[in-house]
Each structure stands twice: as structure tokens, then as C-alpha cells.
Design a protein around this motif. Structure first.
Motif, mmCIF file in Angstrom:
data_model
loop_
_atom_site.group_PDB
_atom_site.id
_atom_site.type_symbol
_atom_site.label_atom_id
_atom_site.label_comp_id
_atom_site.label_asym_id
_atom_site.label_seq_id
_atom_site.Cartn_x
_atom_site.Cartn_y
_atom_site.Cartn_z
ATOM 1 N N PRO A 116 0.822 -1.216 0.000
ATOM 2 C CA PRO A 116 0.000 0.000 0.000
ATOM 3 C C PRO A 116 0.852 1.261 0.000
ATOM 4 N N GLU A 117 0.305 2.338 -0.572
ATOM 5 C CA GLU A 117 0.927 3.646 -0.488
ATOM 6 C C GLU A 117 0.612 4.265 0.879
ATOM 7 N N PRO A 118 1.535 5.026 1.464
ATOM 8 C CA PRO A 118 1.237 5.682 2.737
ATOM 9 C C PRO A 118 0.015 6.595 2.628
ATOM 10 N N GLY A 119 -0.952 6.366 3.492
ATOM 11 C CA GLY A 119 -2.201 7.114 3.471
ATOM 12 C C GLY A 119 -3.353 6.307 2.920
ATOM 13 N N ALA A 120 -3.050 5.290 2.104
ATOM 14 C CA ALA A 120 -4.085 4.395 1.597
ATOM 15 C C ALA A 120 -4.367 3.309 2.631
ATOM 16 N N ALA A 121 -5.497 2.631 2.489
ATOM 17 C CA ALA A 121 -5.852 1.570 3.426
ATOM 18 C C ALA A 121 -4.803 0.472 3.405
ATOM 19 N N GLY A 122 -4.487 -0.068 4.578
ATOM 20 C CA GLY A 122 -3.483 -1.106 4.696
ATOM 21 C C GLY A 122 -2.242 -0.577 5.387
ATOM 22 N N ALA A 123 -1.251 -1.432 5.518
ATOM 23 C CA ALA A 123 -0.015 -1.061 6.214
ATOM 24 C C ALA A 123 1.093 -0.808 5.198
ATOM 25 N N ALA A 124 1.443 0.457 4.998
ATOM 26 C CA ALA A 124 2.549 0.835 4.112
ATOM 27 C C ALA A 124 3.862 0.667 4.859
ATOM 28 N N VAL A 125 4.876 0.202 4.161
ATOM 29 C CA VAL A 125 6.156 -0.132 4.793
ATOM 30 C C VAL A 125 7.258 0.793 4.279
ATOM 31 N N LEU A 126 7.939 1.490 5.207
ATOM 32 C CA LEU A 126 9.109 2.308 4.907
ATOM 33 C C LEU A 126 10.297 1.742 5.663
ATOM 34 N N VAL A 127 11.423 1.547 4.962
ATOM 35 C CA VAL A 127 12.609 0.954 5.570
ATOM 36 C C VAL A 127 13.806 1.872 5.382
ATOM 37 N N GLY A 128 14.726 1.835 6.339
ATOM 38 C CA GLY A 128 15.936 2.653 6.246
ATOM 39 C C GLY A 128 17.031 2.076 7.115
ATOM 40 N N HIS A 129 18.266 2.408 6.781
ATOM 41 C CA HIS A 129 19.404 1.924 7.555
ATOM 42 C C HIS A 129 19.540 2.684 8.867
ATOM 43 N N VAL A 130 20.130 2.016 9.852
ATOM 44 C CA VAL A 130 20.391 2.660 11.136
ATOM 45 C C VAL A 130 21.752 3.341 11.135
ATOM 46 N N ASP A 131 22.732 2.773 10.406
ATOM 47 C CA ASP A 131 24.050 3.380 10.324
ATOM 48 C C ASP A 131 24.822 2.792 9.150
ATOM 49 N N THR A 132 26.021 3.316 8.941
ATOM 50 C CA THR A 132 26.959 2.775 7.961
ATOM 51 C C THR A 132 28.237 2.437 8.720
ATOM 52 N N GLU A 133 29.284 2.115 8.002
ATOM 53 C CA GLU A 133 30.554 1.816 8.669
ATOM 54 C C GLU A 133 31.147 3.050 9.336
ATOM 55 N N THR A 134 30.726 4.229 8.895
ATOM 56 C CA THR A 134 31.382 5.443 9.373
ATOM 57 C C THR A 134 30.474 6.432 10.092
ATOM 58 N N ARG A 135 29.141 6.326 9.926
ATOM 59 C CA ARG A 135 28.292 7.360 10.525
ATOM 60 C C ARG A 135 26.852 6.862 10.669
ATOM 61 N N PRO A 136 26.052 7.559 11.480
ATOM 62 C CA PRO A 136 24.634 7.208 11.598
ATOM 63 C C PRO A 136 23.910 7.407 10.276
ATOM 64 N N ALA A 137 22.854 6.640 10.085
ATOM 65 C CA ALA A 137 22.022 6.757 8.889
ATOM 66 C C ALA A 137 20.662 7.326 9.273
ATOM 67 N N VAL A 138 19.729 7.334 8.314
ATOM 68 C CA VAL A 138 18.483 8.073 8.443
ATOM 69 C C VAL A 138 17.638 7.659 9.644
#
Length: 223
Positions: A116-138
Motif C-alpha cells: 500500500p501507499e502511505p495514506g491508503a488503506a493497509g499497512a505501508a512499509v518504509l525501511v531505512g538503515h540505522v548506520d553505515t561503517e562510518t556514521r549514523p544513517a536516516v
């Protein structure tokens, strides 16, 4: 009701069921595999493993808003964390797992475009990294989000879908429950899942021990 209509309805339900099963299978693989983030040192992924099971009393949360028509997400904002991140559609990789954003784009969030798209019925899924080898991520501070806080998703139709967090969980990698993480909490609602690595970094397996899953639901629209 004609027999043809009955067969059509049954076929539609079968297709929907199979699609849902494949979606959960792919996301389960991602949930097991996304923790394989390269990291140069040991340490906690988020510093908030105790978020496990942290849910809000629904009595003080706002009422759900009516779901919107589908529209592609373009940006996600998490005001308290200072996150304003572009969103790109992602599919499944060769192993059948959801393909997260490239490691050389640590500020980008991936949207599972077959869902699903965010805002549409259902559970939309967004994923992102927590960090890299050198710095924090999003999503480095994602586990510090609390129930009642707001998340905004800017969409291609010019609307801004406004979500309220109602649950934060840290789900262990071992015995990962994809349906608990990604399945809708209430039928008919427009919901959002934000997911990243959690727990601690295990040197032996070079992976994190859990996933942080923030659940939110649509409570308003702007634009």
C-alpha cells in the motif's frame, strides 16, 4: 448472485491471499537480512532495546482519519528527530527479500512499492538503515520515537498524510514474526510501518540482533 460472480469473487480472494503470503515471506526475509549492516565497531544499534512492547493507551490517541486514494510517497518527515528524507520505491532482490536503499545513500528511505501507499488503506512499509561503517544513517534514532508523536509523508498528489505513532517494538531476529511486524493492526485503517535495525551488533554474525518497528496510523491530511 451468479455462479460466475461467485467464482470470480473466490478467485480474487485466492489471489489476495497469495499476494499477502508472498508479501509476508519477502518482508520476513528482509527482517532477517536487513540487520546485516556493515559496522566497524560493536555497540547498540539504537540504544533503546527496552522499547519492546511500548504501546500507547488508545484512549488518549486521536481518532483514525479516512484512508486516502493511493499516491506515491516522495518524502517522510519525523519532526522530533529532525528527519526529512526522500523516499524511493524498492522491490525484492534476487533472494526474494525487500531491497533496502543502497548503503551509499544513508539518508534515503525505501518504500515497499508492491504494498500500500502511505495514506491508503493497509499497512505501508518504509525501511531505512540505522548506520553505515562510518556514521549514523536516516533511522539511527528511530527507537526513541514515542507513541503520540507525529510522522508526515509527502505524496505525489500534493497531499501530506499525517500519522500518529501508536506502537514501538523491538523484535528479535531469531523467531522474527513478520505478521506481527507488518500486518495491519485494525482492518480498514491507513497504517504506516517504519523499520530499521535494532538491538546490538553481533560480531560473530556481523549483524544486528533485532529490528525496530514503529507503527503509526493516519490521523489527518494537509494540502
Amino acid at each position: 448472485m451468479s455462479d460466475d460472480h461467485g467464482r470470480t469473487t473466490a478467485t480474487g480472494r485466492l489471489v489476495t491471499g497469495l499476494t499477502w503470503a508472498l508479501l509476508l515471506s519477502g518482508l520476513w526475509l528482509w527482517g532477517r537480512g536487513v540487520t546485516d549492516v556493515p559496522r566497524g565497531t560493536d555497540g547498540p544499534a539504537t540504544g533503546d532495546v527496552f522499547a519492546l512492547g511500548r504501546a500507547a493507551d488508545p484512549a488518549w490517541l486521536p481518532r483514525p482519519a479516512k484512508p486516502l486514494a493511493g499516491a506515491v510517497p516522495q518524502r517522510v518527515d519525523i519532526p522530533r528527530l529532525g528527519v526529512q528524507a526522500p523516499v524511493v520505491a524498492r522491490g525484492l532482490d534476487a533472494r526474494g527479500a525487500v531491497d533496502p536503499p543502497p548503503y551509499d545513500q544513508p539518508g534515503v528511505v525505501g518504500w515497499y512499492g508492491a504494498g500500500p501507499e502511505p495514506g491508503a488503506a493497509g499497512a505501508a512499509v518504509l525501511v531505512g538503515h540505522v548506520d553505515t561503517e562510518t556514521r549514523p544513517a536516516v533511522f539511527y534514532q528511530l527507537s526513541t520515537v514515542k507513541p503520540g508523536e507525529r510522522i508526515r509523508v509527502f505524496r505525489a498528489d500534493g497531499k501530506v498524510a499525517e500519522f500518529t505513532v501508536d506502537d514501538v517494538r523491538v523484535l528479535p531476529r531469531d523467531g522474527f514474526d513478520a505478521r506481527q511486524a507488518y500486518g495491519p493492526r485494525e482492518p480498514g485503517r491507513a497504517e504506516l510501518r517504519l523499520i530499521t535495525c535494532g538491538g546490538s551488533f553481533d560480531r560473530a554474525s556481523r549483524s544486528y540482533t533485532a529490528n525496530v518497528v514503529v507503527s503509526a496510523y493516519l490521523t489527518g491530511t494537509a494540502g
